[in-house]
Enzyme design. Structure first.
Site, short mmCIF file in Angstrom:
data_model
loop_
_atom_site.label_atom_id
_atom_site.label_comp_id
_atom_site.label_asym_id
_atom_site.label_seq_id
_atom_site.Cartn_x
_atom_site.Cartn_y
_atom_site.Cartn_z
CG ASP A 101 57.62 80.55 23.19
OD1 ASP A 101 57.73 81.46 24.04
OD2 ASP A 101 57.62 79.34 23.48
CE LYS A 154 53.58 86.42 23.52
NZ LYS A 154 54.05 85.14 23.02
CB ALA A 167 55.85 85.57 29.65
N GLY A 168 58.49 84.32 28.40
CA GLY A 168 59.90 84.60 28.10
C GLY A 168 59.92 85.38 26.80
CG HIS A 169 57.76 88.28 26.30
ND1 HIS A 169 56.85 89.05 26.96
CD2 HIS A 169 57.11 87.11 26.01
CE1 HIS A 169 55.70 88.39 27.07
NE2 HIS A 169 55.84 87.22 26.51
CD GLN A 193 51.57 83.24 29.20
OE1 GLN A 193 50.70 83.97 29.61
NE2 GLN A 193 52.80 83.28 29.67
CB THR A 237 48.79 79.58 30.58
OG1 THR A 237 49.38 80.07 31.79
CG2 THR A 237 48.06 80.73 29.86
CB THR A 272 60.54 80.68 30.54
OG1 THR A 272 60.14 82.00 30.17
CG2 THR A 272 60.29 80.49 32.02
N GLY A 324 64.11 76.63 28.60
CA GLY A 324 65.14 76.01 27.76
C GLY A 324 64.67 74.72 27.10
CB THR A 340 63.49 89.46 7.75
OG1 THR A 340 64.01 90.76 8.11
CG2 THR A 340 62.26 89.63 6.88
P1 GDP Z 1 57.74 85.64 22.62
O1 GDP Z 1 57.54 84.81 23.84
O2 GDP Z 1 56.52 85.68 21.77
O3 GDP Z 1 58.26 87.01 22.92
O4 GDP Z 1 58.86 84.90 21.76
P2 GDP Z 1 60.23 84.27 22.32
O5 GDP Z 1 61.17 85.35 22.65
O6 GDP Z 1 59.95 83.26 23.38
O7 GDP Z 1 60.68 83.42 21.08
C1 GDP Z 1 60.94 84.02 19.84
C2 GDP Z 1 62.39 83.72 19.45
O8 GDP Z 1 62.58 84.00 18.09
C3 GDP Z 1 63.39 84.59 20.19
O9 GDP Z 1 64.56 83.90 20.38
C4 GDP Z 1 63.60 85.76 19.23
O10 GDP Z 1 64.86 86.38 19.40
C5 GDP Z 1 63.53 85.06 17.92
N1 GDP Z 1 63.00 85.85 16.80
C6 GDP Z 1 62.01 86.78 16.81
N2 GDP Z 1 61.73 87.19 15.55
C7 GDP Z 1 62.56 86.50 14.74
C8 GDP Z 1 62.73 86.46 13.32
O11 GDP Z 1 62.06 87.12 12.55
N3 GDP Z 1 63.69 85.61 12.85
C9 GDP Z 1 64.44 84.83 13.66
N4 GDP Z 1 65.33 84.01 13.09
N5 GDP Z 1 64.30 84.85 14.99
C10 GDP Z 1 63.37 85.66 15.52
P1 IMO Z 2 55.41 83.51 26.08
O1 IMO Z 2 54.81 84.77 26.66
C1 IMO Z 2 55.01 79.27 25.31
C2 IMO Z 2 52.85 76.90 28.29
C3 IMO Z 2 53.64 75.89 29.09
C4 IMO Z 2 52.56 74.84 29.30
C5 IMO Z 2 51.31 75.68 29.53
C6 IMO Z 2 50.97 75.93 30.99
O2 IMO Z 2 56.88 83.47 26.14
O3 IMO Z 2 54.84 83.26 24.72
P2 IMO Z 2 52.01 77.49 32.86
O4 IMO Z 2 53.41 77.52 33.43
O5 IMO Z 2 51.56 78.76 32.25
O6 IMO Z 2 51.02 76.93 33.82
O7 IMO Z 2 52.12 76.40 31.68
O8 IMO Z 2 51.56 76.92 28.88
N1 IMO Z 2 53.38 78.29 28.34
C7 IMO Z 2 54.01 78.88 27.33
N2 IMO Z 2 54.40 78.40 26.13
N3 IMO Z 2 55.23 80.56 25.61
C8 IMO Z 2 54.83 81.06 26.81
O9 IMO Z 2 54.91 82.37 27.09
C9 IMO Z 2 54.23 80.21 27.75
N4 IMO Z 2 53.75 80.36 28.99
C10 IMO Z 2 53.22 79.19 29.34
O10 IMO Z 2 54.72 75.40 28.34
O11 IMO Z 2 52.39 74.09 28.13
MG MG Z 3 58.40 83.22 24.82
#
Ligand code: GDP
Ligand code: IMO
Ligand code: MG
Length: 424
Positions: free
Chosen positions: A14, A17, A40-42, A224, A239, A300, A302, A414
């Site tokens: 998170d 990426k 993953a949740g991107h 991850q 993971t 992913t 919440g 930012t």
């Molecule tokens: P990922 O799994 O690495 O792709 O990251 P996630 O999408 O799970 O979590 C990143 C969260 O931060 C998302 O809600 C993005 O929209 C948000 N985000 C990303 N870059 C920035 C930033 O520079 N500032 C703020 N405030 N939010 C950001």
């Molecule tokens: P992204 O790509 C953050 C964490 C889970 C748990 C551990 C194992 O969005 O960064 P799993 O379901 O993979 O067996 O869970 O890994 N986890 C993540 N935490 N971002 C993720 O993906 C994750 N994918 C798995 O919360 O602690």
């Molecule tokens: Mg994520």
């Protein structure tokens, strides 16, 4: 931009990426996901639309880019279909530019059932998985009784392999009234999914080699983060895949010379979702405040993310293991109103001060972080697009991180929107 770039998370996932891959994808021709699955949740924000990708590479939002899902990914056909439908409803046309490896293992309904049962069995030692069936699917892969995309096109073989699951998973499946245990139902679902996947199957390794030979730019997208890597992360709170640069090689079938640069994504502070050690976690109101300001809830599941200060000791590990050349620092704006920002530079363990993670990462639960306090900038950085426009103290913070890690800063984020970015 270097032609062929790996993007990996340097913390516990998170890091942002999705946003970084979407941005860099503008300059790439091909984007390839190499590991993980729908855990993953991107998140990507473009033109006031929010996209959340789980299995499909984040490059798909950029029109015309080719996206590949490699053999290292575990593909849940039900989630995949749902994600395709969401993309269609959001106006993204993926036809003819989304491809899948025949060697990707499938995540099937029984994997999710087993994931839930195993988490329950672990009791207080539960990992806090996403319950997406990831662990059980990788177990099957390594045990060599997984079902792969290629099996979908050989119905007899598929039936046989599914029937074998009945034998080896009897303790989970026998007598279960959960519909996820129903293998006949799964078989029917797979026959339907086969038709959706059939036109998407390509030899991903060969595709990438040809693209490389034609001097196309390839972006390798990690999911991850380093500390969740099954070998090099905080095992067993990890993971089940190699989330690090090495995973790109085995998860796509490429050699190391097809990579020119490794970009590590680093959130300006640290978060973690699920259980496991987290030395710089803030369990007081200040952690709560970062969660609120950063909107730190899982994309992913919440779930609220645990929040804490930046951990340079853990990041040194991430930089070394991934061979990080440059970093993309995200969510700088979230720290805007802090009067003082702490950075963990060392750990104390058994009366000693150490600057690298302990040999046994499980011992991270026993370390005490040693902090350096840096002055906050207390100014709004949201949407800043030029490094020189940042407040001096924000620049100091960024330069301090890059200096310690001996890496270049490639990008500073930012804000969540695509344009809220400094390309350095
Ligand atoms: P990922 O799994 O690495 O792709 O990251 P996630 O999408 O799970 O979590 C990143 C969260 O931060 C998302 O809600 C993005 O929209 C948000 N985000 C990303 N870059 C920035 C930033 O520079 N500032 C703020 N405030 N939010 C950001
Ligand atoms: P992204 O790509 C953050 C964490 C889970 C748990 C551990 C194992 O969005 O960064 P799993 O379901 O993979 O067996 O869970 O890994 N986890 C993540 N935490 N971002 C993720 O993906 C994750 N994918 C798995 O919360 O602690
Ligand atoms: Mg994520």
């Amino acid at each position: 931009m270097s032609k062929n770039t790996v993007v990996v998370g340097c913390q516990w996932g998170d890091e942002g990426k999705g946003k970084i891959v979407d941005l860099l994808a503008a300059q790439a021709d091909v984007i390839a996901r190499f590991q993980g699955g729908a855990n993953a949740g991107h998140t990507i924000h473009v033109d006031n639309i929010k996209y959340v990708l789980h299995l499909i590479p984040s490059g798909i939002i950029q029109p015309g880019k080719v996206c590949l899902i490699g053999n290292g990914v575990v593909l849940d056909p039900i989630n995949f279909k749902e994600e395709l439908d969401v993309l269609t409803s959001q106006g993204i046309d993926y036809s003819g530019r989304l491809f899948v490896s025949p060697a990707s293992n499938l995540v099937l309904p029984y994997h999710k059932l087993i994931d839930a049962v195993e988490e329950e069995n672990r009791g207080t030692g539960s990992i806090g998985t996403t319950k997406r069936g990831i662990g059980p699917a990788y177990v099957d892969k390594v045990a060599r009784h997984g079902i792969r995309v290629a099996d979908l096109f050989a119905p007899e073989r598929l039936r046989k392999r599914l029937d074998y699951q009945r034998v080896i998973k009897s303790r989970y499946l026998e007598g279960s009234t959960d519909e996820r245990a129903d293998l006949d139902r799964t078989y029917q679902m797979l026959l339907e999914m086969a038709e959706i996947l059939r036109p998407m199957v390509v030899d991903v390794s060969l595709y990438l080699h040809r693209a490389h030979r034609q001097k196309k730019a390839i972006l390798y997208e990690g999911a991850q983060g380093c500390l969740l890597d099954v070998d090099l992360g905080t095992y067993p709170f990890a993971t089940s895949s190699n989330t690090t640069t090495g995973g790109a090689l085995t998860g796509l079938g490429i050699g190391p010379k097809m990579i020119d640069e490794v970009v590590g994504v680093v959130k300006a502070y640290t978060t973690r979702v699920g259980a496991g050690p987290f030395p710089t976690e803030l369990v007081d109101d200040s952690g709560e405040e970062i969660r609120r300001l950063g909107d730190e809830y899982g994309a992913t599941t919440g779930r609220p993310r645990r929040c804490g200060w930046l951990d340079l000791v853990a990041l040194r590990h991430a930089v070394r293991i991934n061979g990080v050349d440059s970093i993309a620092i995200t969510k700088l704006d979230v720290l805007d109103n802090q009067a003082e920002i702490k950075v963990c530079t060392h750990y104390e363990l058994d009366g000693e001060t150490i600057d690298q993670v302990p040999l046994d990462l499980a011992r991270l639960v026993h370390v005490k972080p040693v902090y350096k306090a840096l002055p906050g900038w207390q100014a709004d950085t949201t949407g800043v697009t030029a490094f020189e426009d940042l407040p001096p103290k924000a620049k100091e913070y960024l330069n301090y991180i890059a200096g310690d890690l001996e890496v270049a800063i490639r990008l500073v984020s930012t804000g969540a929107k695509r344009e809220e970015t400094i390309m350095v």
